[in-house]
Design an enzyme around this catalytic site. Structure first.
Site, PDB file in Angstrom:
ATOM      1  N   LYS A 107       0.840  -1.214   0.000  1.00 33.97           N
ATOM      2  CA  LYS A 107       0.000   0.000   0.000  1.00 33.97           C
ATOM      3  C   LYS A 107       0.863   1.248   0.000  1.00 33.97           C
ATOM      4  O   LYS A 107       0.597   2.199  -0.708  1.00 33.97           O
ATOM      5  CB  LYS A 107      -0.854   0.088   1.285  1.00 33.97           C
ATOM      6  CG  LYS A 107      -1.850  -0.989   1.505  1.00 33.97           C
ATOM      7  CD  LYS A 107      -2.748  -0.654   2.704  1.00 33.97           C
ATOM      8  CE  LYS A 107      -2.040  -0.604   4.048  1.00 33.97           C
ATOM      9  NZ  LYS A 107      -1.523  -1.878   4.516  1.00 33.97           N
ATOM     10  N   ARG A 147      12.242  -8.047   5.636  1.00 37.18           N
ATOM     11  CA  ARG A 147      12.448  -6.602   5.545  1.00 37.18           C
ATOM     12  C   ARG A 147      13.447  -6.126   6.614  1.00 37.18           C
ATOM     13  O   ARG A 147      13.416  -6.578   7.753  1.00 37.18           O
ATOM     14  CB  ARG A 147      11.097  -5.907   5.753  1.00 37.18           C
ATOM     15  CG  ARG A 147      11.099  -4.446   5.427  1.00 37.18           C
ATOM     16  CD  ARG A 147       9.757  -3.981   4.980  1.00 37.18           C
ATOM     17  NE  ARG A 147       8.775  -3.928   6.059  1.00 37.18           N
ATOM     18  CZ  ARG A 147       7.521  -3.533   5.878  1.00 37.18           C
ATOM     19  NH1 ARG A 147       7.099  -3.192   4.677  1.00 37.18           N
ATOM     20  NH2 ARG A 147       6.682  -3.511   6.879  1.00 37.18           N
TER      21      ARG A 147
END
Ligand code: AMP
Length: 215
Positions: A13, A127
């Site tokens: 997003k 990540r």
């Protein structure tokens, strides 16, 4: 143009919101970023939000709605904005709708970025974020040249507490229970648009523009 980005944590997003914001010249507003900036600055809001964020839980609606409404009432939001990470509950969506209605205004589109839970677990678990400049990397898809050292500023890169595997699973559970119902909420209003979150990121903006141009 007022746009809401929907999708699970880690769906992409934020990346798409930044592209849309730049394309339309409107602000990109991420409630997660606002909480993290407050935490960095050591404000009471940041410290309160931290306990929920680290546990993979949602920050309570009253707190979240207030910071969001403050932000969208600022001058740079007059022509529109892209919301990234808000709303995350039906209640947040309803409050936003009511506040906009008072101003004779409304959300134009809600874009759902669709990705499977498995892909999200792999993305977030890998990540790494720089503690100094907040640049993000991925141990497989975008590794740093030296393990644990930021390519941009040589700061230390770490696994964010809310990206830890057990926290990611908890965040996905919260997403399915509390945030996913928003897809139906906006579909019923006729403003839901879907894009895949698995495709190449270079095509992502074109894919969004295409669904928005469908009207
Ligand atoms: P994000 O960067 O959007 O993934 O947000 C990080 C964390 O901030 C989330 O896991 C929540 O704990 C908190 N947060 C961000 N936006 C909201 C929201 N709209 N409602 C409740 N909590 C939120």
């Amino acid at each position: 143009m007022k746009i809401i980005m929907l999708g699970a944590p880690g769906a992409g997003k934020g990346t798409r919101a930044a592209m849309i914001a730049e394309h339309y010249g409107i602000p990109h507003i991420s409630t997660g970023d606002i909480f993290r900036a407050n935490l960095k600055a050591g404000t009471a809001l940041g410290l309160e939000a931290k306990q929920y964020m680290d546990a993979g839980a949602l920050v309570p609606d009253d707190l979240t709605v207030k910071i969001l409404l403050d932000r969208v009432s600022q001058d740079d939001c007059k022509e529109g904005y892209v919301l990234d990470g808000f709303p995350r509950t039906i209640n947040q969506a309803e409050v936003l709708e009511e506040e906009l209605k008072k101003l004779n205004d409304k959300i134009d589109f809600a874009i759902d970025v669709d990705v499977s839970d498995e892909v999200i677990e792999e993305r977030m678990g890998g990540r790494r974020v720089c503690v100094k400049c907040s640049a993000t990397f991925h141990i497989v898809h975008a590794p740093t040249k030296i393990d644990g050292v930021c390519d941009k500023c040589e700061g230390e890169t770490i696994l964010r507490a809310d990206d830890a595997p057990e926290t990611v699973r908890q965040r996905l559970k919260v997403y399915h229970e509390q945030t996913r119902p928003l897809i139906e909420f906006y579909n019923n209003k006729g403003i839901l648009r879907m894009v895949s979150g698995s495709g190449s990121i270079t095509d992502a903006l074109a894919a969004v523009i295409e669904v928005l141009n469908q009207g």
